[in-house]
Design an enzyme around this catalytic site. Structure first.
Site, PDB file in Angstrom:
ATOM      1  N   GLU A   1     -17.209  28.335 -43.851  1.00 52.97           N
ATOM      2  CA  GLU A   1     -16.680  27.045 -43.400  1.00 52.97           C
ATOM      3  C   GLU A   1     -15.240  26.966 -43.880  1.00 52.97           C
ATOM      4  O   GLU A   1     -14.980  26.710 -45.060  1.00 52.97           O
ATOM      5  CB  GLU A   1     -17.520  25.893 -43.966  1.00 52.97           C
ATOM      6  CG  GLU A   1     -18.961  25.891 -43.486  1.00 52.97           C
ATOM      7  CD  GLU A   1     -19.082  25.648 -41.997  1.00 52.97           C
ATOM      8  OE1 GLU A   1     -18.114  25.158 -41.391  1.00 52.97           O
ATOM      9  OE2 GLU A   1     -20.144  25.945 -41.430  1.00 52.97           O
TER      10      GLU A   1
ATOM     11  N   ASN B   1     -12.400  19.700 -52.462  1.00 53.57           N
ATOM     12  CA  ASN B   1     -11.936  18.441 -51.871  1.00 53.57           C
ATOM     13  C   ASN B   1     -13.047  17.416 -51.686  1.00 53.57           C
ATOM     14  O   ASN B   1     -12.822  16.213 -51.784  1.00 53.57           O
ATOM     15  CB  ASN B   1     -11.209  18.703 -50.546  1.00 53.57           C
ATOM     16  CG  ASN B   1     -12.047  19.452 -49.545  1.00 53.57           C
ATOM     17  OD1 ASN B   1     -12.769  20.385 -49.900  1.00 53.57           O
ATOM     18  ND2 ASN B   1     -11.968  19.067 -48.287  1.00 53.57           N
TER      19      ASN B   1
ATOM     20  N   GLU C   1      -2.022  24.805 -42.652  1.00 51.42           N
ATOM     21  CA  GLU C   1      -2.837  23.597 -42.719  1.00 51.42           C
ATOM     22  C   GLU C   1      -2.268  22.696 -43.807  1.00 51.42           C
ATOM     23  O   GLU C   1      -2.029  23.136 -44.938  1.00 51.42           O
ATOM     24  CB  GLU C   1      -4.288  23.949 -43.037  1.00 51.42           C
ATOM     25  CG  GLU C   1      -5.196  22.739 -43.059  1.00 51.42           C
ATOM     26  CD  GLU C   1      -6.647  23.091 -43.379  1.00 51.42           C
ATOM     27  OE1 GLU C   1      -7.487  22.167 -43.357  1.00 51.42           O
ATOM     28  OE2 GLU C   1      -6.930  24.280 -43.651  1.00 51.42           O
TER      29      GLU C   1
ATOM     30  N   GLY D   1     -14.063  26.854 -47.859  1.00 53.50           N
ATOM     31  CA  GLY D   1     -12.735  26.960 -48.462  1.00 53.50           C
ATOM     32  C   GLY D   1     -11.706  27.419 -47.454  1.00 53.50           C
ATOM     33  O   GLY D   1     -11.855  27.208 -46.246  1.00 53.50           O
ATOM     34  N   SER D   2     -10.689  28.084 -47.937  1.00 53.76           N
ATOM     35  CA  SER D   2      -9.576  28.493 -47.086  1.00 53.76           C
ATOM     36  C   SER D   2      -9.872  29.817 -46.387  1.00 53.76           C
ATOM     37  O   SER D   2     -10.674  30.629 -46.880  1.00 53.76           O
ATOM     38  CB  SER D   2      -8.313  28.657 -47.935  1.00 53.76           C
ATOM     39  OG  SER D   2      -8.446  29.778 -48.804  1.00 53.76           O
TER      40      SER D   2
ATOM     41  N   CYS E   1     -10.992  18.774 -44.650  1.00 52.91           N
ATOM     42  CA  CYS E   1     -10.850  19.925 -43.752  1.00 52.91           C
ATOM     43  C   CYS E   1     -10.870  19.531 -42.284  1.00 52.91           C
ATOM     44  O   CYS E   1     -10.320  20.243 -41.446  1.00 52.91           O
ATOM     45  CB  CYS E   1     -11.928  20.962 -44.032  1.00 52.91           C
ATOM     46  SG  CYS E   1     -13.619  20.336 -43.889  1.00 52.91           S
TER      47      CYS E   1
END
Length: 453
Positions: free
Chosen positions: A209, A114, A331, A187-188, A243
């Site tokens: 993160e 992103n 999310e 990332g996720s 994020c």
């Protein structure tokens, strides 16, 4: 490409002590800055091909962050790396105590799509500043950006020091089988678990993160115009693919209607259209389809339109939303903003606390008591009072999650520490030591030990 061979070469370079040298670190940080500036147009073109990000947004939210990180370490590296003297307790007199920031070794940085430059290069810069070697694996989802980073880095840096791996799941799966001294992943939570499990096999420390549903609370005491303007900007920046973007709003039900009107007004004023350079596309069809399914047409207050050919989703506000709605189950990571209400402030805090700890949280209020309760009663990675997202831009604040939203943090000195081991050294004199700790033990010695320890 044999990843094991590259890691072996990086291990040999690290063991040679070269990367620990401060002049060596600064030389390559300066070179990285030079390479980025020289290839700025290439980076702009690549990210635009990935999801239509403008030069303005690419510089302000990506490249400027990386350049600022490099400048920070060039300015502060000597003081960061200098051994820190600490207090020596009475039991260890005569002696001195210091903490040495020791590079961890060979590191792996796994970036996110992103913000492909910022979230790949910024942790990489921290790893190099701390004296490590690095293998960087950008996200393959932003494929053009990944290729651009591989091109400018692999052509300008020795692979035994810094190397960018291109590819997808197959490549990262092979890399994660190797033993690194530190893994940094953005990332996720789902993929974070996979990375964490792989690291655990080698007892490799990690920084994760991740993300989560970051709330924005709006109370009746706030300035609605300021709150709406800042939330709209932060939410729809990068088409919501951020994020730390506000994932949903909790607004005092007494002022819900007027605040919804303010949100709508600023969305219209900022003119988010498919052709607008300040509004990016959704990264791919998979994410586009996922987001469209989250829009409940019966609960749309504003927006809701989309164009699959352009991967465009209009900024969308949903109201009368409950925690049972699909849009509140994950999310969002896109330009959909659900609005929920609360009757009293503590109720809002309880609603947030009942769910996973978010990466960020935001509060808009002029009430000092509400500010204190916001900080003390809910757990989140970091956030703002009367703003959104901007805490990320302060090098002197740590950035990272907590619980499901991440492990560890970075930025500025915190990034340096994330890639360093704090080595403790006690240096004692060889004279003047009392005989208290040595056998034979006596009651008198025990009396003194109780006073000293």
């Amino acid at each position: 490409m044999n990843f094991k061979d590259i890691l072996t070469e990086q291990r040999e370079l690290f063991d040679s002590q070269k990367s620990k040298n401060l002049k060596f670190r600064k030389m390559y940080l300066e070179k990285l800055k030079e390479v980025i500036l020289k290839n700025e147009d290439l980076l702009y073109e690549a990210i635009y091909k990935d999801f239509g990000k403008s030069r303005f947004d690419t510089y302000s939210t990506e490249i400027s962050f990386v350049l600022k990180d490099i400048d920070y370490y060039l300015t502060n590296l000597n003081s960061l790396a200098k051994p820190k003297s600490v207090h020596t307790n009475l039991a260890n007199q005569l002696g001195s105590s210091k903490v040495y920031a020791e590079p961890l070794g060979c590191t792996l940085v796994i970036g996110a799509w992103n913000y492909p430059y910022q979230l790949s290069l910024s942790p990489m810069v921290a790893a190099l500043a701390a004296g490590n070697t690095c293998i960087l694996k950008p996200s393959e989802i932003a494929a053009h950006s990944m290729h651009a980073m591989a091109q400018i880095i692999n052509e300008n840096f020795p692979k035994e020091y810094l190397y960018v791996v291109e590819g997808g799941v197959e490549e990262i799966t092979e890399i994660l089988k190797l033993k690194f001294d530190k893994i940094f992943f953005t990332g996720s939570p789902k993929v974070g678990q996979i990375v964490y499990e792989a690291a655990a096999r080698h007892l490799t420390p990690v920084t994760l993160e991740l993300g989560g549903k970051s709330p924005a609370i709006v109370t009746s005491s706030t300035n609605f115009e300021v709150a709406a303007k800042r939330i709209v900007w932060g939410k729809f920046l990068n088409a919501g693919q951020t994020c730390v973007a506000p994932d949903y709003i909790l607004v005092d039900e007494k002022v819900k209607d007027s605040f919804l009107d303010s949100l709508k007004s600023y969305i219209q004023k900022f003119n988010y259209q498919p052709e607008s350079e300040h509004y990016t596309r959704i990264i791919n069809e998979k994410n586009f389809d996922r987001l469209v399914k989250l829009i409940d047409k019966e609960k749309v207050f504003f927006g809701g339109n989309s164009d699959s050919a352009q991967k465009f989703i209009e900024p969308t506000i949903m109201h009368n939303v409950t925690w049972d709605d699909a849009v509140m189950k994950e999310e969002i990571f896109g330009p959909i903003l659900p609005v929920l209400t609360f009757k009293n402030f503590n109720e809002a805090l309880l609603q947030i606390a009942a769910h996973e700890k978010p990466l960020s949280a935001y509060l808009f209020t002029d009430n000092s008591e509400e500010k204190e309760h916001f900080i003390s009663k809910i757990s989140f990675g970091g956030g703002c009072i009367n703003d959104v997202v901007m805490h990320l831009s302060n090098d002197y604040l740590p950035f990272g999650g907590v619980g499901n939203s991440g492990i560890g943090n970075y930025h500025g000195k915190f990034g340096f520490e994330a890639f360093s081991h704090q080595k403790a050294i006690l240096n004692r004199a060889t004279w003047g030591e009392p005989d208290l700790k040595y056998p034979p033990y006596t009651d008198k010695k025990l009396t003194w030990i109780k006073k000293l320890l």
